[in-house]
Design a protein around this motif. Structure first.
Motif, PDB file in Angstrom:
ATOM      1  N   LYS A 196      37.936 -44.016  79.020  1.00 45.05           N
ATOM      2  CA  LYS A 196      36.848 -44.777  79.940  1.00 45.05           C
ATOM      3  C   LYS A 196      35.607 -46.134  80.546  1.00 45.05           C
ATOM      4  CE  LYS A 196      32.117 -42.869  80.666  1.00 45.05           C
ATOM      5  NZ  LYS A 196      31.007 -41.623  79.502  1.00 45.05           N
ATOM      6  N   LEU A 197      36.518 -46.729  79.293  1.00 43.70           N
ATOM      7  CA  LEU A 197      36.171 -48.350  80.022  1.00 43.70           C
ATOM      8  C   LEU A 197      36.839 -48.801  80.546  1.00 43.70           C
ATOM      9  CD1 LEU A 197      33.891 -50.645  78.734  1.00 43.70           C
ATOM     10  CD2 LEU A 197      36.025 -51.387  77.239  1.00 43.70           C
ATOM     11  N   TYR A 198      38.834 -48.331  80.999  1.00 43.06           N
ATOM     12  CA  TYR A 198      39.350 -49.473  81.459  1.00 43.06           C
ATOM     13  C   TYR A 198      39.721 -48.108  83.184  1.00 43.06           C
ATOM     14  CZ  TYR A 198      39.011 -52.097  77.978  1.00 43.06           C
ATOM     15  OH  TYR A 198      38.255 -53.540  77.393  1.00 43.06           O
ATOM     16  N   ASN A 199      39.350 -46.855  82.790  1.00 44.30           N
ATOM     17  CA  ASN A 199      39.047 -46.076  83.467  1.00 44.30           C
ATOM     18  C   ASN A 199      40.779 -45.028  84.140  1.00 44.30           C
ATOM     19  OD1 ASN A 199      38.956 -43.742  85.645  1.00 44.30           O
ATOM     20  ND2 ASN A 199      39.137 -44.898  87.218  1.00 44.30           N
ATOM     21  N   GLU A 200      41.406 -45.364  82.914  1.00 47.14           N
ATOM     22  CA  GLU A 200      43.284 -45.128  82.882  1.00 47.14           C
ATOM     23  C   GLU A 200      43.234 -44.269  81.391  1.00 47.14           C
ATOM     24  OE1 GLU A 200      44.091 -49.175  82.669  1.00 47.14           O
ATOM     25  OE2 GLU A 200      45.799 -48.703  81.607  1.00 47.14           O
ATOM     26  N   LEU A 201      44.246 -43.811  81.099  1.00 40.69           N
ATOM     27  CA  LEU A 201      44.992 -42.556  80.535  1.00 40.69           C
ATOM     28  C   LEU A 201      45.643 -43.305  79.367  1.00 40.69           C
ATOM     29  CD1 LEU A 201      45.671 -39.219  82.049  1.00 40.69           C
ATOM     30  CD2 LEU A 201      43.867 -40.059  79.984  1.00 40.69           C
ATOM     31  N   ARG A 202      44.800 -43.264  78.315  1.00 45.50           N
ATOM     32  CA  ARG A 202      46.652 -44.330  76.648  1.00 45.50           C
ATOM     33  C   ARG A 202      46.424 -44.384  75.827  1.00 45.50           C
ATOM     34  NH1 ARG A 202      43.942 -50.117  76.870  1.00 45.50           N
ATOM     35  NH2 ARG A 202      44.071 -50.738  79.682  1.00 45.50           N
ATOM     36  N   ARG A 203      47.499 -44.688  75.369  1.00 46.60           N
ATOM     37  CA  ARG A 203      47.627 -43.957  74.104  1.00 46.60           C
ATOM     38  C   ARG A 203      47.896 -45.333  73.249  1.00 46.60           C
ATOM     39  NH1 ARG A 203      51.568 -43.041  71.472  1.00 46.60           N
ATOM     40  NH2 ARG A 203      53.137 -43.651  71.867  1.00 46.60           N
ATOM     41  N   VAL A 204      46.808 -44.851  72.142  1.00 47.63           N
ATOM     42  CA  VAL A 204      46.815 -46.708  70.699  1.00 47.63           C
ATOM     43  C   VAL A 204      47.619 -45.582  69.438  1.00 47.63           C
ATOM     44  CG1 VAL A 204      44.662 -47.920  70.342  1.00 47.63           C
ATOM     45  CG2 VAL A 204      44.651 -47.156  71.968  1.00 47.63           C
ATOM     46  N   GLU A 205      48.327 -47.047  68.898  1.00 45.99           N
ATOM     47  CA  GLU A 205      48.589 -46.889  67.553  1.00 45.99           C
ATOM     48  C   GLU A 205      48.478 -47.736  66.938  1.00 45.99           C
ATOM     49  OE1 GLU A 205      53.299 -47.872  68.422  1.00 45.99           O
ATOM     50  OE2 GLU A 205      53.417 -45.353  68.921  1.00 45.99           O
ATOM     51  N   HIS A 206      47.071 -48.090  66.203  1.00 49.22           N
ATOM     52  CA  HIS A 206      46.151 -48.121  65.680  1.00 49.22           C
ATOM     53  C   HIS A 206      45.260 -47.459  64.893  1.00 49.22           C
ATOM     54  CE1 HIS A 206      48.003 -52.296  66.908  1.00 49.22           C
ATOM     55  NE2 HIS A 206      48.070 -51.468  67.545  1.00 49.22           N
ATOM     56  N   VAL A 207      44.872 -47.832  64.360  1.00 50.60           N
ATOM     57  CA  VAL A 207      44.011 -47.125  62.970  1.00 50.60           C
ATOM     58  C   VAL A 207      42.322 -46.937  62.955  1.00 50.60           C
ATOM     59  CG1 VAL A 207      43.341 -49.028  61.368  1.00 50.60           C
ATOM     60  CG2 VAL A 207      43.813 -46.576  60.044  1.00 50.60           C
ATOM     61  N   ASP A 208      42.067 -48.133  63.856  1.00 46.38           N
ATOM     62  CA  ASP A 208      40.251 -47.743  64.606  1.00 46.38           C
ATOM     63  C   ASP A 208      40.410 -45.996  65.110  1.00 46.38           C
ATOM     64  OD1 ASP A 208      38.029 -48.533  64.323  1.00 46.38           O
ATOM     65  OD2 ASP A 208      38.576 -48.993  66.793  1.00 46.38           O
ATOM     66  N   HIS A 209      41.532 -46.540  66.550  1.00 46.06           N
ATOM     67  CA  HIS A 209      41.313 -44.983  67.436  1.00 46.06           C
ATOM     68  C   HIS A 209      41.931 -44.111  66.652  1.00 46.06           C
ATOM     69  CE1 HIS A 209      42.212 -42.673  70.769  1.00 46.06           C
ATOM     70  NE2 HIS A 209      43.735 -42.371  69.538  1.00 46.06           N
ATOM     71  N   ALA A 210      42.437 -44.014  65.083  1.00 50.60           N
ATOM     72  CA  ALA A 210      43.054 -42.552  64.580  1.00 50.60           C
ATOM     73  C   ALA A 210      41.215 -42.268  63.832  1.00 50.60           C
ATOM     74  CB  ALA A 210      44.351 -43.281  63.822  1.00 50.60           C
ATOM     75  N   ARG A 211      40.695 -42.910  63.249  1.00 52.34           N
ATOM     76  CA  ARG A 211      39.281 -42.453  62.692  1.00 52.34           C
ATOM     77  C   ARG A 211      38.421 -42.311  63.415  1.00 52.34           C
ATOM     78  NH1 ARG A 211      39.506 -48.764  59.708  1.00 52.34           N
ATOM     79  NH2 ARG A 211      41.107 -47.819  57.616  1.00 52.34           N
ATOM     80  N   LYS A 212      38.433 -42.739  64.645  1.00 50.15           N
ATOM     81  CA  LYS A 212      37.660 -42.285  65.583  1.00 50.15           C
ATOM     82  C   LYS A 212      37.671 -41.090  66.371  1.00 50.15           C
ATOM     83  CE  LYS A 212      35.055 -46.878  65.936  1.00 50.15           C
ATOM     84  NZ  LYS A 212      35.282 -48.097  66.590  1.00 50.15           N
ATOM     85  N   SER A 213      38.966 -41.537  66.645  1.00 54.90           N
ATOM     86  CA  SER A 213      39.583 -40.132  67.590  1.00 54.90           C
ATOM     87  C   SER A 213      39.326 -38.481  66.822  1.00 54.90           C
ATOM     88  CB  SER A 213      40.998 -40.118  68.034  1.00 54.90           C
ATOM     89  OG  SER A 213      41.753 -39.991  66.842  1.00 54.90           O
ATOM     90  N   ALA A 214      39.804 -38.954  65.307  1.00 57.60           N
ATOM     91  CA  ALA A 214      39.547 -37.802  64.329  1.00 57.60           C
ATOM     92  C   ALA A 214      37.848 -37.340  64.251  1.00 57.60           C
ATOM     93  CB  ALA A 214      40.539 -38.276  63.628  1.00 57.60           C
TER      94      ALA A 214
END
Ligand SMILES: Cc1cc2nc3c(=O)[nH]c(=O)nc-3n(C[C@H](O)[C@H](O)[C@H](O)COP(=O)(O)OP(=O)(O)OC[C@H]3O[C@@H](n4cnc5c(N)ncnc54)[C@H](O)[C@@H]3O)c2cc1C
Ligand SMILES: NC(=O)c1ccc[n+]([C@@H]2O[C@H](COP(=O)([O-])OP(=O)(O)OC[C@H]3O[C@@H](n4cnc5c(N)ncnc54)[C@H](O)[C@@H]3O)[C@@H](O)[C@H]2O)c1
Ligand SMILES: O=C1O[C@H]([C@@H](O)CO)C(O)=C1O
Length: 426
Positions: free
Chosen positions: A304-322
């Protein structure tokens, strides 16, 4: 061949699965409602430990020590935790077929699992040099690192080759973290990567120069601007030589390949919308199919912050997206709703006594402070990425918890800067 049915299934038993399970429990879960199906033999654990403390020469970390959710200061969810909560942990079980239309998963042994809602959390797999056809890349002694079994095999190889030669292929996260632990294990380490400096997807040359200088002082050789073009093995099929494209040859008892990861989307790639290599989801991690969510490394989500679609391969996002996916599921059941995911990218790494954190987006001009001549013992320096007069990204080596928090705030709020000089006061 059994058929079982669950209200919720999490496919994959990695970081996201562990955090999703915890969120289900916190939101209220009945015994027998949730199953986690994982091809790994271990309950969900904090994967970052595998390239760090798992390989330390003294007192290495071992399971059950680093099951999720200890990496973020949470409870350690051992297999017993799952059984106490009435969650079926189906380990050592690979799902080989999936049908979104029939809401079913089929395992390698032919068991069928039906779900009401599915969370896909299959993560990623390392890319191998044999994928590019590099000759000899399947020799014994060539290691990749993703799962605890890979880390155990590598640990044993390190112990079997005291003072041996190790070559790290790739100058990204795996290359840098593994070169450090191999050096700590007294191996003679050489890093090889094609780019002019390490960690090119984040660093700029001044940042990289500090880490490269630090590694060289530790005795690590760095060969840049070339790639491994082949491997030679002895009569036992064990790697002995890494051949480089520029003609050089490096002796090797162990080779670590860290040339990137590929998301595990195969089971659903013809059934769900795929974008940027992952399953396209909305701000609630809903895929293109009803009641099917995708989280962690496999999700391409609206940043949302950058108004674009992204894939992120890091643990913080794994936790928060779950957590976001589970909260969405539970809110829908309660007839309420949750806020859209509004993620601030956060990456970090640790090696030797070094530790850096990065928040935001590395776009625009990088303004690096304090890197040249930074103290090697108590290193402290940083960088800001500035675009259109605003701070977009912030990096700090050696920061305290409070300082890192301030960094996150600067990147989140995109603090305006009228002069570059102002940055030193942020
Ligand atoms: C060695 C290493 C160190 C890392 N260190 C850091 C770090 O320091 N900081 C950081 O931010 N990030 C780090 N990362 C990245 C981070 O670990 C990942 O982004 C995170 O694990 C992604 O979580 P996930 O749940 O999406 O996938 P994973 O944690 O990879 O979990 C995926 C799970 O799905 C299972 N699975 C896949 N396919 C199937 C199938 N068909 N059937 C059954 N099960 C299946 C896998 O076996 C695995 O259990 C590291 C990654 C690695 C490999
Ligand atoms: N601290 C962390 O966040 C951390 C730590 C370890 C692993 N990981 C994750 O694990 C995954 C794998 O990490 P990684 O280090 O392999 O990937 P990466 O993308 O960080 O680095 C890949 C590197 O491989 C090299 N490379 C690419 N193609 C090559 C080729 N053909 N020959 C030689 N070198 C080549 C380049 O130097 C590139 O920088 C990623 O998802 C990463 O995010 C993250
Ligand atoms: O997030 C993390 O979790 C593990 C470890 O802290 C678990 O004990 C680790 O090394 C991280 O970077």
């Amino acid at each position: 061949m059994a058929e079982k049915s669950y209200k919720y299934i999490i496919l994959g038993g990695g970081v996201a699965a562990g955090y999703a399970a915890r969120e289900f429990v916190q939101q209220g879960l009945q015994a027998g409602e949730l199953a986690i199906i994982s091809k790994e033999p271990a309950a969900p654990y904090e994967r970052p430990a595998l390239s760090k403390a798992y390989l330390f020469p003294e007192s290495p970390a071992r399971l059950p020590g680093f099951h999720t959710c200890v990496g973020s200061g949470g409870e350690r969810q051992t297999p017993q935790w799952y059984s106490e909560k009435g969650i079926d942990l189906v380990l050592d079980t690979e799902v080989v077929e999936a049908s979104v239309a029939q809401k079913s998963l089929k395992t390698a042994s032919g068991d069928v699992y039906k779900y009401g809602a599915l969370i896909i959390a299959t993560g990623a797999t390392f890319i191998k040099l044999s994928d590019f056809g590099t000759p000899g890349a399947d020799a014994k002694g060539i290691y990749h690192l993703r799962e605890v079994e890979d880390a155990t095999a590598l640990y044993e190889a390190i112990k079997a080759n005291p003072n041996g030669n190790a070559v790290c292929v790739g100058g990204g996260y795996i290359g840098l973290e593994l070169a450090a632990v191999l050096n700590m294990n007294k191996m003679k380490v050489t890093m090889v990567y094609p780019e002019p400096f390490c960690m090119p997807r984040l660093f700029v040359s001044e940042i990289a120069a500090f880490y490269e200088g630090y590694y060289k002082e530790k005795g690590i050789e760095i060969v840049k601007g070339t790639v491994a073009s082949g491997f030679e093995s002895n009569e036992h099929g064990e790697v002995k030589v890494v051949k480089l494209k520029d003609g050089r040859e490096l002796p090797a008892d162990i080779v670590i390949v860290g040339v990137g990861a590929r998301p595990n989307i195969g089971l659903f790639k013809d059934q769900l919308t795929v974008e940027k290599g992952g399953f396209k989801v909305d701000g609630f991690f809903k895929t293109s199919a009803e009641n099917v969510y995708a989280v962690g490394d496999v999700a391409t989500f609206p940043l949302k912050l950058y108004n674009e679609l992204r894939r992120v391969e890091h643990v913080d996002h794994a936790r928060k997206s779950a957590i976001q996916a589970v909260q969405t599921i539970k809110a829908a059941e309660a007839g309420t709703s949750v806020e859209e995911y509004d993620y601030l990218p956060y990456f970090y790494s640790r090696a030797f006594s070094l530790s850096w954190q990065f928040y935001g987006d590395n776009v625009g001009d990088a303004v690096v402070w304090g890197a040249k001549g930074a103290d090697k013992v108590n290193a402290k320096f940083g960088a800001y990425w500035v675009k259109d007069g605003k701070v977009m990204g912030a990096f700090l080596e050696g920061g305290s918890a409070d300082e890192n928090k301030a960094l996150a705030t600067a990147a989140r709020n995109q603090v305006p800067v009228s002069t570059i000089k102002e940055l030193s006061n942020l």
